[in-house]
Design an enzyme around this catalytic site. Structure first.
Site, PDB file in Angstrom:
ATOM      1  N   CYS A 137      29.287  39.103  36.354  1.00 32.75           N
ATOM      2  CA  CYS A 137      30.173  39.242  37.516  1.00 32.75           C
ATOM      3  C   CYS A 137      30.279  40.530  38.038  1.00 32.75           C
ATOM      4  CB  CYS A 137      31.222  38.400  37.773  1.00 32.75           C
ATOM      5  SG  CYS A 137      32.423  38.676  38.849  1.00 32.75           S
ATOM      6  N   CYS A 173      40.384  37.529  36.906  1.00 31.08           N
ATOM      7  CA  CYS A 173      39.476  37.660  36.347  1.00 31.08           C
ATOM      8  C   CYS A 173      39.992  37.514  34.712  1.00 31.08           C
ATOM      9  CB  CYS A 173      39.118  38.982  36.556  1.00 31.08           C
ATOM     10  SG  CYS A 173      38.213  39.413  38.462  1.00 31.08           S
ATOM     11  N   LYS A 195      29.213  24.137  59.952  1.00 23.78           N
ATOM     12  CA  LYS A 195      29.377  23.452  58.425  1.00 23.78           C
ATOM     13  C   LYS A 195      30.197  22.385  57.822  1.00 23.78           C
ATOM     14  CE  LYS A 195      34.163  24.637  57.738  1.00 23.78           C
ATOM     15  NZ  LYS A 195      35.229  24.481  57.247  1.00 23.78           N
ATOM     16  N   CYS A 221      39.598  32.657  41.816  1.00 21.15           N
ATOM     17  CA  CYS A 221      38.914  33.361  42.270  1.00 21.15           C
ATOM     18  C   CYS A 221      39.284  33.886  43.359  1.00 21.15           C
ATOM     19  CB  CYS A 221      36.771  33.497  42.789  1.00 21.15           C
ATOM     20  SG  CYS A 221      35.931  35.244  43.229  1.00 21.15           S
ATOM     21  N   CYS A 280      38.745  34.484  33.733  1.00 23.06           N
ATOM     22  CA  CYS A 280      36.728  33.844  34.504  1.00 23.06           C
ATOM     23  C   CYS A 280      35.977  33.757  33.008  1.00 23.06           C
ATOM     24  CB  CYS A 280      36.954  34.819  35.298  1.00 23.06           C
ATOM     25  SG  CYS A 280      35.647  34.403  36.277  1.00 23.06           S
TER      26      CYS A 280
END
Length: 418
Positions: free
Chosen positions: A356, A345, A268, A338, A348
């Site tokens: 989703c 939510c 990463k 998130c 969102c």
């Protein structure tokens, strides 16, 4: 029994003899009554020190014979090199030859390489069979991008890609990016940014390779002691600085495998370092946010178990032009909307558009339960309890994971915030 009885009844005699080295010393010798030869002594009855002496004498005799074969018997005029046995060597030299090799902890502290270094494995770049692209992924991606434009996140101002802007020299910019990534593991962006500032001030105002090489470990440790695993990271920073100086010409390398050869650097960090330091795009940097969110969106079938599986899946179908920005995009989305626990939510747009599969909504109950307490002689106290519940907006299809299964992908809230 007969053999033991015969051995026990065997007669031996002791003969005295004056020592040739000292007249006051008398030596005694055991001889067999049969032929006058000395009685053989079993090997097991000989002390260990004497057995080791015999072995050493035998080895030395073999060395002498080998030298006579190489150099002759001395008539050729070429003499073998002088030998010094362990018993003849000075005490100081014997101690040096018996010195143990440094332990693993001593090698880490001093930066000494191992006698048998492990070969670093090459980082896998692609799947043998590409993962299929999820349905409506572009619509989901654009929706997250639109929300990120309205909701600023800590990664926007304190992410690892912002560390280089506080340096002027190009090499120092790349080095600052690498150090910031090494500190970011298991640490929030706010803590990483503060530790990087303290380290820069402790090193004289500039985060450069020479300053880290000259600095004492305790100075680095005091500056970064708020990040996760700061003791180990202190050692990693010193070791990585030495390796950059000795192997990579005092600069940050340009390949993933070379970056992963540095202590404390994983895939990463390597991909993100190439993006921010060299503007090289060869893959996706996947952290816990990218891993969590893409599994919540069910972009992986079956769900991936670790960030490396997530990276290989994403790289197999996501267009290359999105590889650099997806980490920054999803990290910020995971920091403010998130969330790992109790995601927002309610704000969102993916929930509103029903795209989703893990969407939830929080419905506030209208009824409130209240209780009044009026202690004798005291003020009146009212306690109101507001009930809330969580519901899944979308119906679960047959064979699809439940909401609890999707929530199991959520990492610890104190996990990596790179």
């Amino acid at each position: 029994m007969k053999r033991r009885r015969d051995a026990s009844t065997q007669m031996t005699r002791c003969i005295s003899q004056q020592s040739s080295a000292d007249a006051a010393v008398t030596l005694f010798k055991l001889e067999s009554p049969d032929n006058g030869d000395s009685a053989p002594v079993p090997e097991s009855s000989v002390p260990a020190a004497r057995r080791s002496t015999r072995k050493r004498v035998k080895v030395e005799d073999e060395v002498v014979k080998a030298e006579e074969m190489v150099y002759g018997d001395g008539e050729s005029g070429v003499s073998p090199p002088p030998r010094t046995t362990a018993s003849q060597a000075p005490a100081g030299e014997r101690k040096r030859t018996r010195a143990k090799s440094p332990s693993r902890s001593e090698r880490i502290l001093t930066g000494t390489p191992s006698a048998s270094p492990q070969k670093s494995k090459a980082i896998k770049q692609a799947l043998e069979k590409p993962h299929p692209a999820p349905v409506r992924w572009r619509e989901t991606y654009d929706g997250i991008k639109e929300m990120r434009s309205r909701f600023p996140a800590p990664v926007d101002t304190m992410g690892c890609d912002t560390a280089k802007w506080k340096e002027t020299d190009p090499r120092n910019k790349r080095f600052a990016t690498l150090i910031s990534l090494m500190l970011s593991s298991q640490t929030k962006d706010e803590v990483t940014d503060a530790a990087l500032g303290k380290l820069r001030n402790a090193l004289g105002g500039t985060l450069c390779l020479d300053a880290v090489l000259e600095a004492e470990e305790h100075l680095i440790a005091e500056a970064i002691n708020k990040v996760g695993f700061w003791r180990r990271k202190t050692q990693y920073i010193k070791q990585a600085a030495r390796r950059l100086r000795d192997v990579f010409d005092s600069d940050v390398p340009k390949t993933v495998d070379e970056l992963c050869s540095l202590p404390g650097v994983g895939p990463k960090m390597a991909f993100l370092c190439l993006h921010a330091a060299w503007d090289i795009n060869v893959g996706i940097g996947v952290d816990v946010h990218v891993h969590r969110i893409t599994n919540r969106l069910r972009w992986h079938k079956p769900p991936t178990k670790n960030p490396e599986e997530t990276r290989l899946n994403l790289q197999s179908w996501l267009p290359t032009e999105f590889h650099k920005e997806i980490n920054h995009l999803l990290v910020g989305f995971g920091q403010v909307i998130c969330l790992p626990v109790r995601p927002r939510c309610d704000v969102c747009t993916l929930s509103e558009q029903k795209i989703c599969p893990s969407a939830q909504t929080v419905v506030k109950a209208r009824a409130k339960k209240s209780a009044a307490l009026n202690p004798e002689g005291g003020p009146k106290i009212e306690i109101a309890i507001e009930a809330t519940c969580s519901l899944n907006l979308l119906e679960e299809g047959p064979g699809s994971p439940s909401l609890s299964a999707a929530s199991s992908l959520t990492p610890d809230p104190d996990d990596d915030d790179a």
